[in-house]
Design an enzyme around this catalytic site. Structure first.
Site, short mmCIF file in Angstrom:
data_model
loop_
_atom_site.label_atom_id
_atom_site.label_comp_id
_atom_site.label_asym_id
_atom_site.label_seq_id
_atom_site.Cartn_x
_atom_site.Cartn_y
_atom_site.Cartn_z
N ASP A 59 0.84 -1.20 0.00
CA ASP A 59 0.00 0.00 0.00
C ASP A 59 0.87 1.25 0.00
OD1 ASP A 59 -2.87 -1.10 0.93
OD2 ASP A 59 -1.29 -2.14 2.04
N TYR A 61 2.24 4.82 1.45
CA TYR A 61 2.38 5.38 2.80
C TYR A 61 1.15 6.24 3.11
CZ TYR A 61 7.31 4.04 2.26
OH TYR A 61 8.47 3.35 2.06
N PHE A 72 7.82 1.81 -1.81
CA PHE A 72 8.98 2.00 -0.92
C PHE A 72 9.58 3.40 -0.99
CE2 PHE A 72 8.94 -2.64 -1.51
CZ PHE A 72 8.91 -3.06 -0.19
N HIS A 181 10.21 -9.64 3.92
CA HIS A 181 9.96 -8.20 3.77
C HIS A 181 11.09 -7.43 4.46
CE1 HIS A 181 7.91 -4.30 3.99
NE2 HIS A 181 7.16 -4.76 3.02
#
Length: 216
Positions: A59, A61, A72, A181
């Site tokens: 998703d 931020y 990212f 992750h």
């Protein structure tokens, strides 16, 4: 060119429903990130004929000023998030590249690194708030179409959510690099998997120019 590749998706009822739900949320006073012009930033910066690598996020931020339509990535003036710090640590470990002072990954996107979030919007301070509005129907189709239409793309899948998309990718035609992750919450399984050098080795083996992972 994305317009041509994704024309069939834009005409689907689910895509009409996404637009209607976003309009409804805005009209009810919700702040939605990223800003409208940046929702498709990854597509604008990485056209399909230049695409070499896909990094898949979840998703955007959800804090003001952070989301910029690239997974990212955060704008230059924003503090680098913990997950991205770990990505940069791996970059140093893998290629001995000094971690950049900025979390803006635009330079990667401009070289063919498609920084795709599975969900393209989010409401302010409400993580995962748009997961059910249809975006994953769209981004699953995007991954499948890239797999079908391109050759020798590197798909970098970090974390169980990203790995769950493997079934959309033809592993006979493309390389998948997987790891835990990069979030500090994942604890182990990310450090040392050398995604950047492995990506460039694969691209070079297939006569595709490698990525310069250094960010100025």
């Amino acid at each position: 060119m994305w317009q041509e590749w994704l024309k069939g998706e834009f005409e689907q009822p689910y895509f009409t429903a996404i637009k209607a739900q976003l309009i409804e949320k805005k009209q009810s006073g919700e702040s939605i990130y990223p800003p409208g012009p940046l929702i498709f930033n990854a597509f604008d910066l990485t056209p399909p004929d230049q695409l070499k690598v896909v990094i898949l996020g979840q998703d955007p931020y959800h804090n003001p000023g952070e989301a910029m339509g690239l997974c990212f990535s955060v704008p230059g003036q924003v503090r680098i998030p913990p997950s991205l710090k770990n990505v940069f640590k791996e970059l140093r470990q893998d290629l001995n590249i000094t971690p950049p002072a900025t979390g803006d990954l635009t330079q990667w996107a401009q070289q063919g690194v498609f920084l795709l979030n599975a969900v393209l919007t989010v409401s302010k301070h409400q993580p995962a708030s748009h997961r059910q509005i249809g975006w994953m129907d769209f981004t699953d189709a995007v991954i499948r179409i890239i797999s079908e239409r391109k050759e020798h793309v590197v798909f970098i899948l970090w974390g169980n959510f990203a790995k769950s998309k493997k079934h959309l990718i033809d592993t006979d035609r493309h390389l998948i690099i997987e790891a835990a992750h990069p979030s500090p919450l994942a604890r182990t399984g990310f450090s040392g998997h050398r995604p950047f050098s492995r990506t460039n080795q694969y691209l070079t083996e297939h006569n595709i120019a490698p990525i310069n992972w250094e960010i100025n």
